[in-house]
Design a protein around this motif. Structure first.
Motif, PDB file in Angstrom:
ATOM      1  N   ALA A 187       0.948  -1.187  -0.069  1.00 56.61           N
ATOM      2  CA  ALA A 187       0.074  -0.014   0.213  1.00 56.61           C
ATOM      3  C   ALA A 187       0.869   1.313  -0.069  1.00 56.61           C
ATOM      4  CB  ALA A 187      -0.694  -0.027   1.302  1.00 56.61           C
ATOM      5  N   ARG A 188       0.691   1.942  -1.002  1.00 58.56           N
ATOM      6  CA  ARG A 188       1.537   3.365  -0.981  1.00 58.56           C
ATOM      7  C   ARG A 188       0.843   4.600  -1.038  1.00 58.56           C
ATOM      8  NH1 ARG A 188       6.635   3.088  -3.005  1.00 58.56           N
ATOM      9  NH2 ARG A 188       7.425   0.945  -3.799  1.00 58.56           N
ATOM     10  N   GLY A 189       0.876   5.103   0.189  1.00 56.53           N
ATOM     11  CA  GLY A 189       0.116   6.773   0.323  1.00 56.53           C
ATOM     12  C   GLY A 189      -1.099   6.335   0.401  1.00 56.53           C
ATOM     13  N   GLU A 190      -1.853   5.363   0.661  1.00 52.73           N
ATOM     14  CA  GLU A 190      -3.356   5.045   0.621  1.00 52.73           C
ATOM     15  C   GLU A 190      -3.890   5.012   2.138  1.00 52.73           C
ATOM     16  OE1 GLU A 190      -4.895   1.470  -1.648  1.00 52.73           O
ATOM     17  OE2 GLU A 190      -2.712   1.340  -2.212  1.00 52.73           O
ATOM     18  N   LEU A 191      -3.324   4.857   3.232  1.00 54.56           N
ATOM     19  CA  LEU A 191      -3.574   5.379   4.383  1.00 54.56           C
ATOM     20  C   LEU A 191      -3.340   6.701   4.739  1.00 54.56           C
ATOM     21  CD1 LEU A 191      -4.974   4.170   7.216  1.00 54.56           C
ATOM     22  CD2 LEU A 191      -2.599   3.445   7.866  1.00 54.56           C
ATOM     23  N   GLU A 192      -2.046   7.114   4.440  1.00 53.94           N
ATOM     24  CA  GLU A 192      -1.638   8.396   4.824  1.00 53.94           C
ATOM     25  C   GLU A 192      -0.467   8.561   3.555  1.00 53.94           C
ATOM     26  OE1 GLU A 192      -0.717   9.563   8.972  1.00 53.94           O
ATOM     27  OE2 GLU A 192       1.143   9.729   8.425  1.00 53.94           O
ATOM     28  N   HIS A 193      -0.361   9.909   3.399  1.00 51.05           N
ATOM     29  CA  HIS A 193       0.628  10.319   2.259  1.00 51.05           C
ATOM     30  C   HIS A 193       2.036  10.073   2.559  1.00 51.05           C
ATOM     31  CE1 HIS A 193       2.100  12.486  -1.061  1.00 51.05           C
ATOM     32  NE2 HIS A 193       2.830  13.189  -0.364  1.00 51.05           N
ATOM     33  N   GLY A 194       2.907   9.305   1.794  1.00 48.68           N
ATOM     34  CA  GLY A 194       4.111   9.273   2.118  1.00 48.68           C
ATOM     35  C   GLY A 194       4.413   7.986   3.024  1.00 48.68           C
ATOM     36  N   LEU A 195       3.440   7.215   3.385  1.00 46.03           N
ATOM     37  CA  LEU A 195       3.537   6.057   4.005  1.00 46.03           C
ATOM     38  C   LEU A 195       3.471   4.755   3.089  1.00 46.03           C
ATOM     39  CD1 LEU A 195       3.968   4.238   6.412  1.00 46.03           C
ATOM     40  CD2 LEU A 195       1.255   4.515   6.760  1.00 46.03           C
ATOM     41  N   VAL A 196       4.427   3.763   3.155  1.00 45.85           N
ATOM     42  CA  VAL A 196       4.528   2.509   2.423  1.00 45.85           C
ATOM     43  C   VAL A 196       4.156   1.523   3.416  1.00 45.85           C
ATOM     44  CG1 VAL A 196       5.615   1.315   0.695  1.00 45.85           C
ATOM     45  CG2 VAL A 196       5.883   3.817   0.400  1.00 45.85           C
ATOM     46  N   ALA A 197       3.744   0.566   2.980  1.00 48.82           N
ATOM     47  CA  ALA A 197       3.696  -0.652   3.875  1.00 48.82           C
ATOM     48  C   ALA A 197       3.669  -1.995   2.816  1.00 48.82           C
ATOM     49  CB  ALA A 197       2.539  -0.594   4.873  1.00 48.82           C
ATOM     50  N   ILE A 198       4.255  -3.051   3.236  1.00 50.47           N
ATOM     51  CA  ILE A 198       4.076  -4.231   2.521  1.00 50.47           C
ATOM     52  C   ILE A 198       3.783  -5.402   3.787  1.00 50.47           C
ATOM     53  CG2 ILE A 198       5.575  -5.874   1.275  1.00 50.47           C
ATOM     54  CD1 ILE A 198       7.363  -2.830   2.185  1.00 50.47           C
ATOM     55  N   ALA A 199       3.006  -6.282   3.313  1.00 51.50           N
ATOM     56  CA  ALA A 199       2.541  -7.255   4.273  1.00 51.50           C
ATOM     57  C   ALA A 199       2.306  -8.538   3.442  1.00 51.50           C
ATOM     58  CB  ALA A 199       0.872  -6.969   4.482  1.00 51.50           C
ATOM     59  N   ALA A 200       2.417  -9.803   4.487  1.00 47.06           N
ATOM     60  CA  ALA A 200       2.064 -11.148   3.592  1.00 47.06           C
ATOM     61  C   ALA A 200       1.374 -12.162   4.750  1.00 47.06           C
ATOM     62  CB  ALA A 200       3.632 -11.826   3.514  1.00 47.06           C
ATOM     63  N   PRO A 201       0.602 -12.782   4.389  1.00 43.42           N
ATOM     64  CA  PRO A 201      -0.247 -13.806   5.192  1.00 43.42           C
ATOM     65  C   PRO A 201       0.489 -14.710   6.265  1.00 43.42           C
ATOM     66  CG  PRO A 201      -0.414 -14.542   3.035  1.00 43.42           C
ATOM     67  CD  PRO A 201       0.692 -13.500   2.889  1.00 43.42           C
ATOM     68  N   VAL A 202       0.064 -14.996   7.215  1.00 37.76           N
ATOM     69  CA  VAL A 202       0.481 -15.910   8.167  1.00 37.76           C
ATOM     70  C   VAL A 202      -0.788 -17.071   8.000  1.00 37.76           C
ATOM     71  CG1 VAL A 202       1.229 -16.708  10.436  1.00 37.76           C
ATOM     72  CG2 VAL A 202       1.828 -14.759   9.586  1.00 37.76           C
ATOM     73  N   ARG A 203      -0.458 -18.266   7.861  1.00 33.83           N
ATOM     74  CA  ARG A 203      -1.655 -19.338   7.568  1.00 33.83           C
ATOM     75  C   ARG A 203      -1.706 -20.165   8.690  1.00 33.83           C
ATOM     76  NH1 ARG A 203      -2.810 -18.724   2.241  1.00 33.83           N
ATOM     77  NH2 ARG A 203      -0.932 -17.765   0.887  1.00 33.83           N
ATOM     78  N   GLY A 204      -2.815 -20.613   9.227  1.00 39.71           N
ATOM     79  CA  GLY A 204      -3.108 -21.751  10.157  1.00 39.71           C
ATOM     80  C   GLY A 204      -3.318 -22.942   9.576  1.00 39.71           C
ATOM     81  N   THR A 205      -4.019 -23.773  10.168  1.00 39.79           N
ATOM     82  CA  THR A 205      -4.558 -25.141   9.652  1.00 39.79           C
ATOM     83  C   THR A 205      -5.364 -24.646   8.255  1.00 39.79           C
ATOM     84  OG1 THR A 205      -6.342 -25.201  11.029  1.00 39.79           O
ATOM     85  CG2 THR A 205      -4.262 -26.212  11.557  1.00 39.79           C
TER      86      THR A 205
END
Length: 255
Positions: A187-205
């Motif tokens: 997500a690039r600047g979607e929550l707040e201008h200038g903020l970049v975030a990268i995420a990946a899932p943690v899976r269970g069973t």
């Protein structure tokens, strides 16, 4: 005309079919498996969907367990246990990237809840996310949950979003398809201008998303090339954590 008891029985029957299916089931497939008329199945599915018990993949897509049922999956492991299991991964990502690292889980209502954080070693970083609940459509973590079926946006949410964020459902669907292909979200600047975030899932069973790890920081440090480098590290950590968490959940289910 079906009675209230019959309607409940039929909805329960369909819910069991959805839960026991390895993949998603179309309304026609559920009708065939249950022996119920397609119109009856469609009405029951709509009622279950309104309560978050099932969810559709797209407008005419298959039916899968919804966010309420998926939330039950993680009750065998409490939030404190999740934080403890993820602690080493959070620290390794913090050491490797120098950016802010977060652990989050999905909660009902199209929101995510942040459980733990490793702060950036830079003066210019991000604030504390712990305890916050944020909407899915404008965060990397939220997009992961949406892409992998751990959450859904409440009905009409996209139409109510401001033009400054996301207003086009087709654009969101394209993003979610890309996330499933890549194994991570940005997500690039979607929550707040200038903020970049990268995420990946943690899976269970059953390969279900249980939580997500995220790396965030300012766009002056997180270029496209840097994002891809971090995404590789992030997927390695979430894959290893998923294996550990899956084993823990499996033991809880046996017990």
């Amino acid at each position: 005309m079906q009675t209230g008891t019959q309607a409940i029985d039929r909805a329960a029957q369909l819910l069991v079919l959805v839960v026991e299916s390895e993949g998603s089931k179309a309304v026609g497939e559920l009708a065939e498996a249950s022996g119920l008329p397609k119109s009856t199945v469609s009405r029951a599915v709509s009622a279950l969907e309104r309560q978050g018990l099932v969810q559709r993949q797209g407008t005419r897509g298959g039916i899968k367990p919804g966010p309420v049922l998926l939330g039950l999956v993680r009750r065998g492991v409490g939030d404190d246990d999740v934080v403890e299991l993820a602690r080493d991964a959070l620290n390794r990502l913090g050491d490797a990237t120098g950016e802010t690292i977060n652990l989050a889980v999905a909660v009902p209502g199209g929101l995510e809840h942040y459980l733990a954080q490793v702060d950036s070693r830079h003066f210019l970083g991000t604030t504390s996310w712990v305890g916050r609940r944020l909407p899915h459509h404008c965060t990397a973590v939220g997009k992961v949950f949406l892409a992998y079926g751990a959450a859904r946006l409440p009905r009409g949410r996209l139409e109510r979003l401001t033009p400054a964020t996301l207003t086009d459902p087709k654009r969101l669907e394209a993003q979610l398809a890309e996330i499933r292909s890549n194994g991570w979200a940005v997500a690039r600047g979607e929550l707040e201008h200038g903020l970049v975030a990268i995420a990946a899932p943690v899976r269970g069973t059953a390969d279900r998303p249980f939580a997500a790890l995220a790396v965030s920081g300012p766009d002056i440090r997180l270029s496209e090339q840097r994002v891809e480098e971090i995404a590789t590290l992030l997927v390695e950590e979430t894959t290893a954590l998923s294996a550990r968490l899956g084993r823990r959940l499996a033991k809880e289910e046996v017990a």
